[in-house]
Design an enzyme around this catalytic site. Structure first.
Site, PDB file in Angstrom:
ATOM      1  N   GLU A   1     -10.210  -7.438  34.239  1.00  0.00           N
ATOM      2  CA  GLU A   1      -8.811  -7.577  34.334  1.00  0.00           C
ATOM      3  C   GLU A   1      -8.106  -8.710  35.358  1.00  0.00           C
ATOM      4  OE1 GLU A   1      -6.557  -3.909  33.966  1.00  0.00           O
ATOM      5  OE2 GLU A   1      -7.417  -3.426  32.066  1.00  0.00           O
TER       6      GLU A   1
ATOM      7  N   GLN B   1     -10.940   6.961  29.090  1.00  0.00           N
ATOM      8  CA  GLN B   1     -12.507   6.790  29.504  1.00  0.00           C
ATOM      9  C   GLN B   1     -13.030   8.093  29.028  1.00  0.00           C
ATOM     10  OE1 GLN B   1     -12.301   6.048  33.997  1.00  0.00           O
ATOM     11  NE2 GLN B   1     -11.005   4.426  33.723  1.00  0.00           N
TER      12      GLN B   1
ATOM     13  N   ASN C   1     -10.535  -1.654  37.623  1.00  0.00           N
ATOM     14  CA  ASN C   1      -9.782  -2.081  38.525  1.00  0.00           C
ATOM     15  C   ASN C   1     -10.423  -1.719  39.880  1.00  0.00           C
ATOM     16  OD1 ASN C   1      -7.598  -2.715  36.845  1.00  0.00           O
ATOM     17  ND2 ASN C   1      -6.418  -0.966  37.371  1.00  0.00           N
TER      18      ASN C   1
ATOM     19  N   GLU D   1     -11.966  -1.392  26.862  1.00  0.00           N
ATOM     20  CA  GLU D   1     -10.872  -0.564  27.112  1.00  0.00           C
ATOM     21  C   GLU D   1      -9.821  -0.192  26.054  1.00  0.00           C
ATOM     22  OE1 GLU D   1      -9.039  -0.203  31.165  1.00  0.00           O
ATOM     23  OE2 GLU D   1     -10.882  -1.448  32.103  1.00  0.00           O
TER      24      GLU D   1
ATOM     25  N   TYR E   1      -3.934  -0.292  25.755  1.00  0.00           N
ATOM     26  CA  TYR E   1      -3.419   1.093  25.723  1.00  0.00           C
ATOM     27  C   TYR E   1      -2.159   1.434  24.883  1.00  0.00           C
ATOM     28  CZ  TYR E   1      -7.029   1.485  29.190  1.00  0.00           C
ATOM     29  OH  TYR E   1      -8.235   1.644  30.076  1.00  0.00           O
TER      30      TYR E   1
END
Lengths: 503, 503, 503
Positions: free
Chosen positions: A177, A353, A76, A296, A248
């Site tokens: 994103e 991460q 982001n 991600e 996620y």
């Protein structure tokens, strides 16, 4: 009374391949977020810091993981980032309001420092450009800065900053994103498609050797998924080499059997994106196939409540510092199986991460570094999961959970490393009470025997590791063994396993 | 032979309320246009100038008006304005072609000077960002510059410019009249909605305490009204707190009865915008209500012909210098009634503008300051119209005019000031020949008596004030009086009145 | 056995006019591309260079052509060009990656130098703004820089750069070929229409005296032609004065009769664009007529294969250096007829380009300058084709070719120069074997006689000129003559001709 054992069957055959594995599926991610950079990879005041300020204790663990590629600088954060802020003399770099995470960014680490760190870590960089507040111009200039040898304004600027040789970053994310309403400068699919196409065009004029990742959905839960993929790829197809996937996984409801089944979500997500890519391929009568960058993925939910209370405008506050449990590590193992099962199309993936921020590696500022529970499946799969992914036949008993039906207790992926002539079976037993016995026919691997059976198990699904105490760690006392052409896998209740076989 | 009197009836009840009045409905506007800034509020060479160059004679009149908020710096001008031009050392500020009004802008007044002036005038600032030629980046930087305490690039830049404390501007316009084809960088509703939404998002990340005004139509005559409101609010609803309305009223045809009825246009405009806001509220299943900011309103037509002949590229030429007549003042009184009647939804309004440019206050360069006719209804309503707007029952004879039917001769608004226990009746008699006698039942205000009846009247509808001569000014010799529970209002022909009552 | 002669008839009447000819239809084009600027018009090291570095030998030939206007600086190049790079002290100008042609641009020539060169060449400049990577802001600043007298930031910047007087460029292209997928920052018709409209609006606020060219299609072969014109003009109509047309003609298949007919393509293209303009005029109920600027036209195909092999990132490499044949010159003659036939609507046209890059004038770096074959028809038409285009009646035998039917062997345009009282007949014989005899009734030009008949002919359609050898050049030994009211034109096989008549 509960049975103590359940049984499953497998067949592994050298000739039934998924694909050569692209090592970049073991990639990771460092965003300018929380303590990932500052207090994570970079802490000049730390006793372990090298001359550039990079913590060598952290570097050692990164190297242990053999991370092939690291995404940078966001996430982001990149959508309101001016790359020029992070290059040149450090004393001249501006301090900024970082809007994505509402922190203060003093830009003491930027593109060049990260390139240096990646070099030390033996990893490649997956760069991202800002398509939130910026567009073609900032992207072409950055690419000229990082990849052009010299003799032009931006390449000479890089050289004047002490980097004579171009970094030659080969992989670039076209924003991050951009479908997310939280994204600074978010875009509709049509807006993103147009901007990404025009930016990609200019970038490939600057350096045709680069590979580009077109933004896919921020998660499969987005209301615009998968129309976002269809609309944006319809624009970017000519210049995109990959489409990104982000997801996620959470256990807010504390329902472990349901949580452990979430890799099925990932599987379904990947399949849908492949279908969408190939639909556009057909629509465009193209001969080119778009591959997937699952750039991600991880478990993320432990820190959310605390993060919502965080005061804004701190420098490197402890954001997104999920402390991972044993059960998280078991799911991470299954997520890695899933990536391997789709290694014919998933060519890159980034555990999000790497350090401190929803990360396998944790640090204390000025203090220790340690391994979270999820470090272990990531480590073993990255180090031993190289070569050819095989496509095993699996017969397993199944269960139903709140969100999933027909969840196999046995979740597995199999890799054959031709160079080492080594067969590696990664296997998860999702059953919370019973040992899983797997009879695996390995007829095409005559004479192979178990040389190591690593087990990650724990009586407490919520056990965690801390700076002081390692409660969750693997052992290599697994009891699997071969008998002629059969591998008898013994997978303890709720465990992740790696069984390596050689002649 | 004409009757000398006509009769109307009213009932005023303490319990029948419209709303608490937001004082900001008495706001005004200073644009970098004509002599509003240069030669208006700012004229360093003037004998009355203070150490900062602000004319104290002008300041006195502004303070007299008790203006609660002033919109700045535009207006059309903001759509091609770079805020950076107006900050920092004055000698370094660039001279620009100002494209909206085709003048020369030397930027000797900018954001900081205006904040200083507003502080001296005891008023707040309603800032506007440029969504014509610029977008997210310029907006977030400006907001950081004005509102962030320090420690970052732009907040420290402000401090280096001599403004240690942030200005903390709370109200921000998301561009100006972006539906207008005359606007530099005009936008379609879809374009504006998207840009305003993304810019608003970034601004609220920088400072969540601010309030934002989404651009409504430039007037109810725009062909895109009210679809503009529907489309743009559908985008900006989440971050917008207000939607703007702009309207100017004309009497080109010299038809006074028709002109005096134009407040009915304003009423209809407000109602339509409320409906549109609430339609979008329903469509979005939102719990939030968008309020109205009528941030440009006034009479404007006297100067148009002259302005069309103006030579371009002058510094602070006398643009838009309408000289207001007595009849203009009567209409302004009615426009203020209308704002008060809608004070449940109209929370801000700006008489456009404050000094010299279609303004209640006029100056001569190097010379006098004086009050135009419209100063008076604005002054009395602003000063005495604070508290709770009541919702009177009104029965009045009516007339028809060219554009309107059923125009009540009596136009009125009623305010109850609890703090002072004072009832204030503002009332206009639109009849050009007859006195209007109003019997007003004030049963819930037992024992209240008229303590002042201010009348603005004149035999010449076209009478004006000049630097030399005040032809139009109110007197307080109105003859209204109470008799038990009844207020007997006596409103002279074509007059605006304020009747104050206390126990 | 082939006939040696074919016969055609014409009537030319002074009163049957197409239009006054706008001399700007003889315009040309200098782009920062290949050796057009560097090594073309500008080569400070050349023995013929003047004190500013301009080659005087090149200037001489440009002056010979009497080029009335030259388009600059692009072309595709302008879509990623920052005009600020090309002004100010030369040693401070940045070296850029030029993305359109993938060369290195060191910006030693920029806007001011080109204005100076144009002045020396006695030609006007048709400027282009960058609507690829930039928009309103860059355009308004550049226009202020070139056209505003002084007293503002950008006009004073120009003066500080040594150019006290404004250049007063009158004609501006709103971007270049924005419909082309190859264009950096290409646009959809809707995107371009909106951006061009808003940019044009701001530009006409800066300087209302300028004329603007709205981008038409990059060629009539574009899949979006002519919808592009309809959609974009629907947006830009209010501010556009012209719409552009671009087309290049090829003979890849080595089919000369078909190639020589390609002017019919140009004719059809022009007619379609006129129709589209007038459709939008009707749709908008407009009183304004949009004219045509055919601002890129020529033969271009000889160099394509070589250019595709060119190494990127060279300074002024020999790109697009078509060596023109005799047959190319014959077609160029016909293309000029076509422009003249439409001179009522085609008010500007640019042979692309002027020097070295698909050009009539060639140079060797450090060496000679010479005339390509196409120089001649361009020269004679430009110099003698001034005045009033007449509309002759033509009856000619015809042929069919691969792409065309009913191709008249005789292609002609007629100009009457009132000032000189001179009648000029330009005429092409497309027949490859036979002489064409034309009986032309010139009844309204009593007493006119042939004073010159220039012929461009050659036995070898593929003959070319080089630095060393002029194989193709005109002679004035044409045999046309008058007999009473009849001009007996004798046009050799496959020839271009100019017949001048006076009393």
């Amino acid at each position: 009374m509960a049975k103590e054992f359940i049984n499953a069957k497998m067949i592994v055959d050298k000739d039934f391949k998924v694909s050569e594995i692209d090592p970049r599926i073991y990639g990771s991610f460092i965003e300018h977020l929380g303590r990932a950079v500052y207090g994570g990879i970079f802490e000049p005041e730390h006793p372990e810091a090298d001359e550039s300020g990079f913590r060598q204790d952290v570097l050692e663990l990164v190297k242990e993981l053999q991370v092939p590629i690291v995404r940078y600088p966001g996430g982001n954060m990149v959508s309101a980032y001016n790359w020029e802020d992070g290059v040149g003399p450090k004393e001249d770099r501006p301090t900024r309001l970082e809007l994505a995470w509402r922190t203060i960014e003093n830009n003491q680490v930027g593109t060049n420092e990260f390139a240096e760190w990646a070099n030390k870590a033996g990893t490649d960089v997956m760069m991202a450009i800002n398509l939130g507040t910026r567009g073609i111009d900032a992207a072409r200039n950055l690419l000229e800065y990082t990849n052009h040898p010299g003799g032009t304004y931006y390449s000479d600027l890089r050289r004047s900053h002490g980097y004579e040789q171009p970094h030659n970053f080969k992989t670039w994310c076209l924003g991050n994103e951009m479908d997310g309403p939280w994204q600074v400068g978010g875009k509709t699919a049509e807006e993103y498609g147009r901007l990404a196409y025009e930016t990609a065009k200019a970038m490939k004029l600057v350096d045709p050797s680069i590979e580009l990742v077109s933004c896919g959905s921020s998660s499969s839960d987005m209301p615009t998924f998968p129309q976002w993929e269809a609309t944006t790829l319809d624009h970017t197809y000519e210049f995109a080499d990959y489409v990104s996937l982000h997801q996620y996984y959470t256990n807010y409801e504390d329902d472990t059997p349901n949580f452990l089944a979430r890799s099925m979500e990932m599987d379904h997500f990947i399949k849908t994106v492949i279908s969408t890519c190939d639909y556009i391929k057909a629509k465009k009568r193209s001969k080119k196939t778009i591959n997937l960058s699952f750039d991600e993925w991880n478990v993320w939910f432990h820190s959310t409540a605390d993060d919502n209370k965080m005061e804004p405008w701190q420098i490197a506050p402890p954001q997104l510092e999920d402390v991972y449990t044993f059960e998280d590590a078991v799911l991470v193992g299954s997520l890695l199986h899933t990536l391997l099962k789709h290694s014919d199309r998933v060519k890159m993936a980034c555990m999000a991460q790497l350090v401190n921020v929803i990360a396998p590696i944790m640090t204390d500022n000025g203090g220790k570094v340690w391994k979270q529970t999820i470090f272990y499946p990531y480590y073993y799969t990255s180090v031993y999961g190289r070569g050819i992914a095989l496509d095993p036949v699996v017969e397993s008993p199944k269960y139903d959970s709140k969100d999933f039906t027909d969840v196999p207790y046995l979740d597995t992926s199999v890799v054959y490393n031709e160079e080492k002539d080594e067969l590696v079976v990664f296997a998860t037993n999702r059953h919370m009470e019973n040992t899983l016995k797997v009879d695996c026919d390995i007829r095409s691997f005559e004479g192979f025997r178990v040389i190591e059976h690593v087990v990650l198990e724990n009586d407490d699904p919520k056990a965690v590791n801390t700076a002081e105490q390692t409660n969750v760690a693997p052992h290599n006392k697994g009891e699997s063994h071969t008998d002629g052409g059969t591998l008898h896998g013994i997978l303890p209740k709720m465990s992740w396993n790696m069984i390596r076989l050689r002649k």
